[in-house]
Every structure is written in structure tokens, then in C-alpha cells.
Design a protein around this motif. Structure first.
Motif, PDB file in Angstrom:
ATOM      1  N   ILE A 159       0.835  -1.208   0.000  1.00  0.00           N
ATOM      2  CA  ILE A 159       0.000   0.000   0.000  1.00  0.00           C
ATOM      3  C   ILE A 159       0.867   1.254   0.000  1.00  0.00           C
ATOM      4  N   PHE A 160       1.920   1.259   0.800  1.00  0.00           N
ATOM      5  CA  PHE A 160       2.786   2.434   0.861  1.00  0.00           C
ATOM      6  C   PHE A 160       3.547   2.643  -0.445  1.00  0.00           C
ATOM      7  N   GLU A 161       3.873   1.567  -1.129  1.00  0.00           N
ATOM      8  CA  GLU A 161       4.589   1.703  -2.397  1.00  0.00           C
ATOM      9  C   GLU A 161       3.646   1.976  -3.562  1.00  0.00           C
ATOM     10  N   ARG A 162       2.420   1.494  -3.467  1.00  0.00           N
ATOM     11  CA  ARG A 162       1.476   1.608  -4.589  1.00  0.00           C
ATOM     12  C   ARG A 162       0.850   3.000  -4.672  1.00  0.00           C
ATOM     13  N   PHE A 163       0.572   3.616  -3.529  1.00  0.00           N
ATOM     14  CA  PHE A 163      -0.159   4.882  -3.516  1.00  0.00           C
ATOM     15  C   PHE A 163       0.707   6.012  -2.965  1.00  0.00           C
ATOM     16  N   LYS A 164       0.327   7.245  -3.309  1.00  0.00           N
ATOM     17  CA  LYS A 164       1.004   8.424  -2.773  1.00  0.00           C
ATOM     18  C   LYS A 164       0.255   8.924  -1.534  1.00  0.00           C
ATOM     19  N   ASN A 165       0.931   9.775  -0.775  1.00  0.00           N
ATOM     20  CA  ASN A 165       0.303  10.427   0.380  1.00  0.00           C
ATOM     21  C   ASN A 165      -0.331   9.404   1.325  1.00  0.00           C
ATOM     22  N   VAL A 166       0.488   8.496   1.795  1.00  0.00           N
ATOM     23  CA  VAL A 166       0.024   7.405   2.657  1.00  0.00           C
ATOM     24  C   VAL A 166       0.665   7.549   4.037  1.00  0.00           C
ATOM     25  N   ALA A 167      -0.105   7.262   5.073  1.00  0.00           N
ATOM     26  CA  ALA A 167       0.425   7.281   6.437  1.00  0.00           C
ATOM     27  C   ALA A 167      -0.412   6.368   7.322  1.00  0.00           C
ATOM     28  N   LEU A 168       0.195   5.915   8.401  1.00  0.00           N
ATOM     29  CA  LEU A 168      -0.544   5.191   9.420  1.00  0.00           C
ATOM     30  C   LEU A 168      -1.228   6.191  10.344  1.00  0.00           C
ATOM     31  N   VAL A 169      -2.286   5.734  11.005  1.00  0.00           N
ATOM     32  CA  VAL A 169      -3.010   6.547  11.976  1.00  0.00           C
ATOM     33  C   VAL A 169      -2.468   6.234  13.373  1.00  0.00           C
ATOM     34  N   ALA A 170      -2.344   7.267  14.192  1.00  0.00           N
ATOM     35  CA  ALA A 170      -1.792   7.090  15.530  1.00  0.00           C
ATOM     36  C   ALA A 170      -2.877   6.757  16.545  1.00  0.00           C
ATOM     37  N   THR A 171      -2.451   6.329  17.704  1.00  0.00           N
ATOM     38  CA  THR A 171      -3.306   6.261  18.891  1.00  0.00           C
ATOM     39  C   THR A 171      -2.552   6.941  20.019  1.00  0.00           C
TER      40      THR A 171
END
Length: 1014
Positions: free
Chosen positions: A370-382
Motif C-alpha cells: 500500500i505504501f509503495e502503490r499509492f502516494k500520500n500514505v500514512a498510518l493513523v496514531a493512537t
């Protein structure tokens, strides 16, 4: 006029919650303030959203610091400026290089921002070369010096930092700093603390301090003239990636083509009902702007299938026909009559939830893709928060209290006369700091894929997982219309995948198994039989004691029954009292007449009982006459997220008003329906979600029905499920498996299957090294099995500690030499060297004949084997009933299979404890449910009410003798405990030499009576 205020998201530094800061600012007469947490923007979205409730304007910014040393404060002029400061901070948060104290290195000079105002703290005698957008921050303490030196304040601004509000806040701040620096409070350097005067003053008082410097006041107002905005309205445009391809038109064409292809795959005959449903869904998805959202999920599962990864798509999106056709889910919404409006409607502004589960082995690669396939990607924090009990320990250490005293404080056993001033302070500030954020972590599954740069919304940090992560949680992400993609892992899918591999490797497969052929699985008679008998150990979601009992009470035997049970088991349904109602109406048709006609008409399949999440929408829309938008708001509000928001309270009032004044329902009925809805809505599953779970349950049941040994081996290798590994080993025995402890000639790192022989893997051995296991397997594969103990020592480099583990678990039993003898040999042969064996290519050249030692004849008993197994595997392959030290011959124990003959009678039962569930009565008293295996391997269930639970507590794993009354409920038999004793285990023979003859006789008797465990 405040350009530098901190919330407690200035982690381990600030003390004010966002709401408290806003409230204090409003009380002080402030109209605009900048919230500038230290190297953090976690509070930015929340304070901007909530500011309107306090008639405030909030500007988000960042206080850039190295440790507590302030470098500069950055105030963005607009959203582009906010992105600038986030982009600047991000590399430092992600950088692995740290200065002393664990703070990222940030240069003291700010970069040449284009849309940001920068404020440097005033330094006496300092010289400044300021750009037009840069200013000097003047604290009140600097004013006397400035007056004397007549310093030019043409570029000055008011810099009254706000970190706390009173003495208690300041004390909490110092404690947080001591925790952060891992030091005693008495040794905390002043340089690591803020100043007590960093408080929020009334606006008039603050301005009065600077009344002689009108330019400073004017500059401050100019700095706070910011246009950073986010659209928090319900009609705001989603901020996720807008197009999957190059245009909306291209996306729409692709979606239609994929749906047509899916029709061919999913249905033998496409009915008008299916076509109409598809047109309705596609039209709504297009109007809502969610086409790209569906296509991105399709892309993710398409990649998974290309890699042979098993997955399950669930969540409210499973109500969608489009999702079914795109193979995001395996749930047919036509077959299940899934409520379309729960999944999506023109009044629901969020996209549907897609929770996509992968095997825990495959999830990391999916995240990478997912991180390599798409741009502007990040995980969500807690936000990980300080908890009361953990704070007692932390503060106890900060104050230098003895560990024993801290332990007593935590356990509540400190006597009144033992309390001191320090212990009182620890308790006081533990309560005060409880709930403060401690540090940022990552959401279990959430990934955001945005249209704009991620830094438009937040800086990102780099957790150990190795992917950029925003500084806010999923709720704040939704506030700015960033909707996450949920990529989860679960062991159930790993079990399915591994079981299929084991089946193929073991030669059991008669034909290609299509585990996704649900039409065939739903008709399978073996699965129906397993459901009726609740024979589901190891099977996803249906193996827990509560679920197995529910299956029997409901007499579930088909897919639809399992779908309902999967939601009925959820806590909310039980809390509302509707689980028992549903069971009664299922088993006793005459009880169905008790349902209100409107509710029965809305939910005929569940006899008028709210079971699924969409039932909330049905009740709100049809029973109370709310709009679909209000109904969905009510559903979301009951999840707890919006419970405190004004709009949810307004929906609640309208619910009561409509029911009573427009629908004509009584106040009593309205209140009861609301109570039931409110108590279960936050925990209930959407029907499509339950159906997705049922799909995986069916797949698990199928594999266990036809390939039980392969499936149980896969379960062991995926580290079980609801229970400990021991039970799955036992279950394999019950299905004819012959269990062997690890063997150097047969075992691999994971547990393996040969015919009916199951060789436990080296991975189950405590303290056994992975590299050693790999060397054993590699050497055996290269040069064949080991012929003797000496042959093993010559071919495998191993330490004395590691070979001792192998000997004790009897991994050299093929030699015919007892364990004690081998242990002596190992010590003689390895004690003088590290046993660094040459590499394989040189082994023959350097091979030296090992000397043989004369060792006296030794003996090894099965009891020693049993205790070695318990120590090294955490369980024994011998029956736990064989290890009982004493028998109560006067007690006649009733086996589980005969309990139906003793209903309402007091009997004794004996069982090996498998699981205990702690719960509370309505009065808050603690009680337990116990799950045991009797001596025949059958299940025993017990209930321990508060008085009995206190008098006869559980005392860890082992065999228990329980006296109680047999109670029957819809074919399920439970022992209501009146007395419970834990059986004494025999002495460990490895540490005792004496065995009297009478004990030996008892052991022989037990061996004959419970040979099934062997």
C-alpha cells in the motif's frame, strides 16, 4: 494575544487538556490564541474543531525545541504555512539520530518559510538578523531589562508561554519531567523544567504589562492573523484520494466493468433483483464520491490474491453488492437481504467501513504494498495514556519510595498506619495525571491515503513499524474527512492457509479444495453436525465457551443461524437482556407473540429482537420516524464517540418526541426501546460484518471436519486462538493424533504432521534458540538423519544449555539411551569447550572420535518426563489427572456425559481447568464462569456466584473438584458451585527420591482409568 500555549500533548511536559485550555482562555477574555505544542500537533484539529463552542479562534502552530530548550515558535499564516511547518518537523521526528536526552536535533535557526511567522525567544545581549516574517518574543520577565537598556522592540511580540494554570499543574509538570528523564524528583535539573509563571493570565492584565509597547501588541495581533482552516461541517468534501485512475470518468468505467466481471464469477443467473440493487448502489456511490474508495480496496485485495494471501473483508461495507462483486468481501447481500442503508445512503457522509483481515504472516507485505502503490500514505496514531496503577509505580520511583511500599500501594494492601506524606502525594497525583497522553503509538490497522500531502494535516513520526504515522487518531482523522483503510491481521486466516499447505504436503488432498466455495460449504452435512454439537475447538470465532454454549442453546445448524449467533454473542445484546429473549423466541415460537408488532415487522428474521447494528437504523427510521441521516447519527453516537456531542443529544430528544407525539408509542415502550438500543448499539455487529465472520468460521469448520489433524497442527503453528496451545494438542489427540515431543530426527521449527503422527516443533520449547533449530533442520536435510548422540554432536554446533533442553524433552529417544545418561554424557563432552564445530565442508577433515565415558546405569521415570514437559512446553502430554497426589475415595465424581441425569441435584464433578471468565453482577460483585475438561475429555461448565467465588477462589491451572447443583438451560448443563477445591499435585520426582508403595499403586490405577489422555 497568546502565541505559545501548550496542552498535555506537549508530551510529558504540558498539563492542560485541550478543552481545559480553551475554557481557561475564554474565561480570561481571550478571543484568539495559538496552540503550539512542543514538536507536536496532536491537539491542533481538536482545538480548531471545538473552538467555536468557546467563541474563540485557534491558530495551530508548533513550539520547536530540543528537549526543553526553546528554539522558535512557528505560527502559520494559512494552510500552506501549516503544511510548511509540518513538513519541516517531519524529518526530525523520523530521524534516528538523537541528542542527549532523546530529543531530535533541530537547528536553532528556522528555515526561510514562505507562509509562516517565526518567533525567537529574547536573549539578553543577543543580536538578531531577522527576515520580514520573523519576530522576537518578549516575556514579561524581560521587560525590566528592556526598559533599562532601551532595547528596540520594533519586531517584538508578546511571548507569555502557557503550560499550566496553578501550583498543582506545576507540580504535575515536574513529576512528568522526572518520569521522562527517569530520575528522582530531587535530582531533576531546573533546566529540564518550565517556569511557574508560564500560566494563562486574564487578557487585561497581560495587555497592561505591555501597555508601554504598543508596537509589540500590534505585532502580536498581526502574528495571530491566520487563515488556517479545516472544514468540519457534515457536508465537507472527503480528503481521501479522489481518483483511483486519471479521472472520475475513467474510475466509473472501471468500476462498472469490474462489477460485470464479478457478476459472472458470483452468480450462475443474474436476476432483475440483482441488477436493480447494483444500479442503486453504483448510483449512490457515484453521488457520494466514493468510487475511488471502492477501487482502492479492490486494488488491495487484488494484490493479495495475486500473492496467494487469504483475506476476509468485513465491516459495514460487507452489506454492499458492489463489494461482493469486486471480491472485497465474500458475503452475498442478496442472499442475506442485507440492509443497503446501513452500508451507504445519501445522508451518511462517511464511506462504508472495510476491515480487511490478512494472516499475521502476510499483513506486513500488504502494508508495504500500500505504501509503495499509492502516494500520500500514512498510518493513523493512537494516544497511549498514563493509567492510575502504572502512575503509582512511576511516581513511587520518582519520589524514591521502596519497591515493597509501591507494590502495597498498587495492590491496595498498605495499612492506614503505613501511609506517609509521600504515599499520599503519590496517590493524589496518580489520580490527577491519569488519562494524560504518555506517548504516541500506531493504530492497530488504520492507514490513510490522502489526496493532498500528509503534511497538509500533520507532521509524521516513524514508529518501530517503519512507516510514517500522523500525530492524530482515527477520530480526529474523520473530523477532517480522512477516512482510514483498515488492514488487520488475525491468526485464523493463517490457520486456514497453513492447513491447506499441510494437507497437500501430507498427501491427504483428494482434489483441489476451493475454500471460497461457500455455496458448497453451506450445504455440507458434517459442518451442520459440528454446529449442532458445538464441536468447534480451534475454529474462528465459534470456539469460546460462551459461543459454543450459545450454538447449542440456539440449535444452530446452518449459515444464517451462525450469522445471527455471531452478533448475538456480542456484549451489547447480552447487556440489553435481548440475548435471552432471542434464545427464548428461537426455541419457543409462542414467545414470539410478545414482540411489539412494529419491531416484529421490522425484524422478522430475529423475531423482533435487535441483533444487528442496522437494526438501530431500522428502529430509528421506521419506529421513531427519524430521517436516515439522523438514524445514522444516532447509531454512530451510541458507539460512544459522539455521545457527549450536542447533535447526539438533539437526536435523542427527537427520538422520544417522535415516538410519543407522532407515532403514538407509550412513554414506557419508548424508554424501553431506547434502553435496548442504547445498551447494545455500540457493541453489535453489522449483519454483513457478522456474515463475514461466519464465512471464515465455515471455512475453519470445513477444514476441521475433513482434515482435523492438519487443521490442529496449523492452529498450533499459528499459536492457537482463544485457548492455550495445550488444548489444541489435546484436541488433536481426540481426533486420533499421536503426539510426540520434539525429536531431532523428525521435528522442524514448527509442529509437523506425518500421517497421524504429530511432532511438536522446536518453537514450543522455552528458551530454545531459533538459530539452533535452523541448524538442526539444515544439517538433517543436507546429510540425513542423525544416527547417534555422538553423530549429532559432531554435526551440529550447539551449546551445553541448548542440548540440555533437547535431552530433557527426550529429543534423542531414537538412541535408546535414557535422559540421565545423556545429560552426563553432554556435560563430559561439552563442558570444556564451546563446541565450535567446523563447517560442513571441512567436517570430515577435522572430525575427532569422541571419548566414551563409563557412566553408572541410571533410570528415568515417566513422572520426570511429565514435569520436564511442563517446564519446557508449559504443558504435559500426560493426563493432568495422573499427576494428582491424593484421591478422595469418598467422593463419587459424575462425568460430564451423565449430568443430564442429575438435574437439580447436588453432585461432585472433577475437571482440569481450561478457562475462567471473570464478570460482575449488577451490584458490582465479582463472579466467575469456569470451563473444565473431565477425565474423559468432555466439557464441564461451572458458575461461581460472588459468595462462592470469594470463599473458594481459582488458584491457577490444575485439576479442581467442584460440588454443586446441576442446572439445565435449553439443553446446556451447568454446575452451580457450592464448594471447590484444587487437587494437590504429586511432588516433583526430580527433587525427591522417596516414593511409597501405596502411591505407586494409585498411579497404576489412574493409568488404567484415564488412558485416553496418553
Amino acid at each position: 494575544m497568546y502565541v505559545n500555549t501548550h496542552t498535555y500533548y506537549s508530551l510529558r511536559y504540558g498539563t492542560l487538556s485541550p478543552d481545559r485550555l480553551l475554557s481557561l482562555a475564554a474565561q480570561a477574555g481571550v478571543e484568539v490564541l495559538a496552540v503550539t505544542d512542543i514538536n507536536n500537533t496532536s491537539a491542533a484539529i481538536k482545538v480548531m474543531r471545538e473552538a467555536k463552542n468557546y467563541n474563540l479562534q485557534v491558530v495551530p502552530g508548533i513550539d520547536f525545541r530540543n528537549g526543553v530548550k526553546q528554539l522558535f515558535v512557528a505560527i502559520p499564516e494559512n494552510n500552506e504555512g501549516f503544511e510548511e511547518i509540518n513538513s519541516y518537523l517531519t524529518p526530525f521526528l523520523q530521524n534516528k539520530t538523537h541528542v542527549e536526552g532523546g530529543v531530535v536535533e533541530i537547528p536553532p535557526k528556522a528555515p526561510n518559510f514562505k507562509h509562516v511567522k517565526v518567533i525567537y525567544p529574547y536573549q539578553k545581549g543577543g543580536s538578531y538578523d531577522l527576515a520580514p516574517h520573523e519576530y522576537i518574543g518578549i516575556e514579561p520577565k524581560d521587560l525590566d531589562y528592556i526598559r533599562i537598556k532601551k532595547v528596540n522592540l520594533e519586531k517584538g511580540v508578546i511571548l507569555q508561554t502557557v503550560t499550566f494554570q496553578n501550583k498543582k499543574d506545576f507540580n504535575a509538570h515536574r513529576l512528568l519531567r522526572a518520569i521522562d528523564k527517569n530520575t528522582l524528583l530531587s535530582k531533576l535539573p531546573k533546566s529540564e523544567q518550565g517556569e511557574f509563571y508560564h500560566r494563562l493570565l486574564p487578557l487585561e492584565r497581560l495587555l497592561a504589562l505591555y501597555e508601554d509597547y504598543p508596537a509589540v501588541i500590534a505585532n502580536t495581533k498581526r502574528v495571530l492573523q491566520s487563515a488556517v482552516t479545516f472544514d468540519f461541517s457534515e457536508n465537507a468534501t472527503p480528503q481521501n484520494q479522489q481518483c483511483y485512475g486519471s479521472s472520475h470518468e475513467e474510475d466509473e468505467a472501471l468500476l462498472l466493468r469490474l462489477c460485470e466481471e464479478g457478476m459472472t464469477y458470483r452468480y450462475d443467473e443474474v436476476t432483475p433483483e440483482i441488477e436493480q440493487r447494483l444500479l442503486k448502489e453504483v448510483d449512490t456511490i457515484k453521488k457520494m464520491g466514493f468510487i475511488s474508495y471502492f477501487l482502492i480496496n479492490w486494488d488491495i485485495v487484488k494484490y493479495a490474491r495475486s500473492q496467494g494471501y487469504y483475506y476476509v473483508g468485513r465491516g459495514s461495507g460487507a452489506n454492499s453488492l458492489v463489494a461482493y462483486l469486486l471480491r472485497i468481501t465474500d458475503v452475498d447481500p442478496i442472499e442475506l437481504d442485507l440492509y443497503f442503508e446501513r452500508f451507504i445512503n445519501l445522508y451518511r457522509l462517511n464511506p462504508p467501513d472495510f476491515d480487511i483481515d490478512f494472516s499475521w504472516r502476510d499483513r506486513d507485505d500488504m502494508t508495504r504494498y500500500i505504501f509503495e502503490r499509492f502516494k500520500n500514505v500514512a498510518l493513523v496514531a493512537t494516544f497511549n495514556t498514563f493509567q492510575y496503577r502504572s502512575m503509582i509505580r512511576e511516581l513511587g520511583k520518582v519520589f524514591g519510595m521502596p519497591k515493597m511500599e509501591i507494590d502495597k500501594l498498587i495492590s491496595g494492601t498498605l495499612q492506614p498506619w503505613e501511609y506517609t506524606e509521600l504515599s499520599d502525594l503519590v496517590m493524589k497525583y496518580s489520580r490527577y495525571i491519569h488519562g494524560f497522553p504518555s506517548h504516541l503509538s500506531i493504530h492497530a490497522s488504520g492507514i490513510i491515503i490522502a489526496e493532498k500531502s500528509i503534511n497538509y494535516f500533520s507532521p509524521t513520526f516513524m514508529p518501530p513499524k517503519g512507516y510514517p504515522t500522523v500525530q492524530f487518531d482515527m477520530h480526529l482523522a474523520e473530523d477532517v474527512k480522512l477516512f482510514k483503510f483498515d488492514i488487520l491481521s488475525q491468526r485464523g486466516l493463517g490457520k486456514i492457509k497453513d492447513a491447506l499447505t499441510i494437507i497437500k504436503a501430507n498427501g491427504e488432498e483428494q482434489a483441489e479444495i476451493d475454500i471460497h466455495d461457500m455455496r458448497h460449504l453451506k450445504q455440507d452435512e458434517r459442518i451442520k453436525k459440528m454446529l449442532r454439537e458445538a464441536d468447534a475447538i480451534g475454529c474462528f470465532y465459534v470456539e469460546s465457551p460462551a459461543m459454543r454454549m450459545l450454538l447449542r442453546k440456539l440449535e444452530v445448524e446452518d449459515y444464517l443461524g451462525l450469522v445471527a449467533a455471531s452478533s448475538v454473542i456480542r456484549p451489547g445484546v447480552a447487556q440489553s437482556g435481548m440475548m435471552q429473549t432471542y434464545i427464548q423466541r428461537t426455541r419457543k415460537p409462542e414467545k414470539r407473540k410478545e414482540a411489539h408488532p412494529v419491531l416484529l415487522n421490522l425484524m422478522p428474521e430475529t423475531f423482533g429482537v435487535m441483533v444487528y447494528q442496522e437494526d438501530v437504523i431500522k428502529v430509528a427510521y421506521h419506529f421513531a420516524g427519524l430521517s436516515l441521516g439522523e438514524a445514522d447519527k444516532m447509531r454512530r453516537g451510541m458507539s460512544g464517540k459522539y455521545r457527549s456531542r450536542d447533535e447526539f443529544e438533539a437526536v435523542k430528544q427527537k427520538f422520544f418526541h417522535n415516538c410519543i407525539h407522532e407515532k403514538g408509542h407509550s412513554k414506557e415502550l419508548t424508554a424501553e426501546v431506547w434502553r435496548q438500543t442504547e445498551s447494545f448499539a455500540g457493541y453489535a455487529f453489522a449483519k454483513g460484518h457478522s456474515a463475514s465472520y461466519a464465512v471464515e468460521s465455515y471455512q475453519s469448520l470445513y477444514l476441521k471436519a475433513y482434515y482435523p489433524l492438519a487443521y490442529m497442527v496449523a492452529t498450533i503453528n499459528n499459536y492457537g486462538g482463544f485457548y492455550r496451545t495445550e488444548l489444541y494438542v489435546h484436541e488433536a489427540k481426540m481426533h486420533g493424533g499421536i503426539i510426540h515431543t520434539p525429536c531431532v530426527n523428525k521435528s522442524t521449527y514448527e509442529t509437523c504432521l506425518e500421517g497421524k503422527n504429530i511432532y511438536l516443533g522446536f518453537h514450543l520449547l522455552h528458551s530454545f534458540d531459533l538459530k539452533t533449530a535452523a541448524r538442526i533442520e539444515q544439517e538433517r536435510n543436507l546429510n540425513g538423519g542423525f544416527t547417534s548422540f555422538n553423530d549429532f554432536l559432531d554435526r551440529v554446533s550447539i551449546s551445553l544449555e541448548q542440548i540440555t533442553i533437547l535431552i530433557r524433552i527426550n529429543a534423542f529417544r531414537f538412541t535408546g539411551v535414557d535422559k540421565r545418561t545423556l545429560l552426563w554424557e553432554a556435560h563430559f563432552k561439552l563442558q570444556k569447550s564451546s563446541n565450535k564445530i567446523p563447517e560442513t565442508a571441512l567436517r570430515d577433515l577435522f572430525r575427532i572420535e569422541r571419548p566414551e565415558y563409563q557412566i553408572p546405569e541410571l533410570e528415568n521415570s515417566w513422572q520426570e518426563d511429565a514435569f520436564d514437559q511442563m517446564e519446557l512446553l508449559s504443558f504435559s502430554l500426560y493426563s493432568p489427572f495422573q499427576l494428582i497426589d491424593e484421591e478422595h475415595e469418598e467422593r463419587q465424581f459424575i462425568p460430564a456425559c451423565e449430568l443430564s441425569n442429575y438435574v437439580d441435584q447436588i453432585v461432585w464433578v472433577r475437571g482440569y481447568l481450561i478457562h475462567r471468565k471473570r464478570t460482575s453482577t449488577k451490584g458490582g460483585d465479582e463472579m466467575f464462569f469456569g470451563t473444565f475438561l473431565d477425565e474423559n475429555g468432555a466439557w464441564l461448565d461451572t458458575v461461581h456466584f460472588p459468595k462462592i467465588a470469594r470463599a473458594f477462589p481459582f488458584r491457577g491451572p490444575g485439576v479442581y473438584e467442584v460440588k454443586g447443583k446441576i442446572v439445565e438451560d435449553f439443553g446446556c448443563y451447568t454446575v452451580e458451585a457450592e464448594l471447590m477445591e484444587k487437587s494437590k499435585v504429586m511432588e516433583d520426582p526430580r527433587y525427591t527420591e522417596v516414593r511409597d508403595e501405596e502411591k505407586e499403586k494409585k498411579v497404576v490405577t489412574r493409568n488404567r482409568r484415564i488412558d485416553y489422555w496418553a
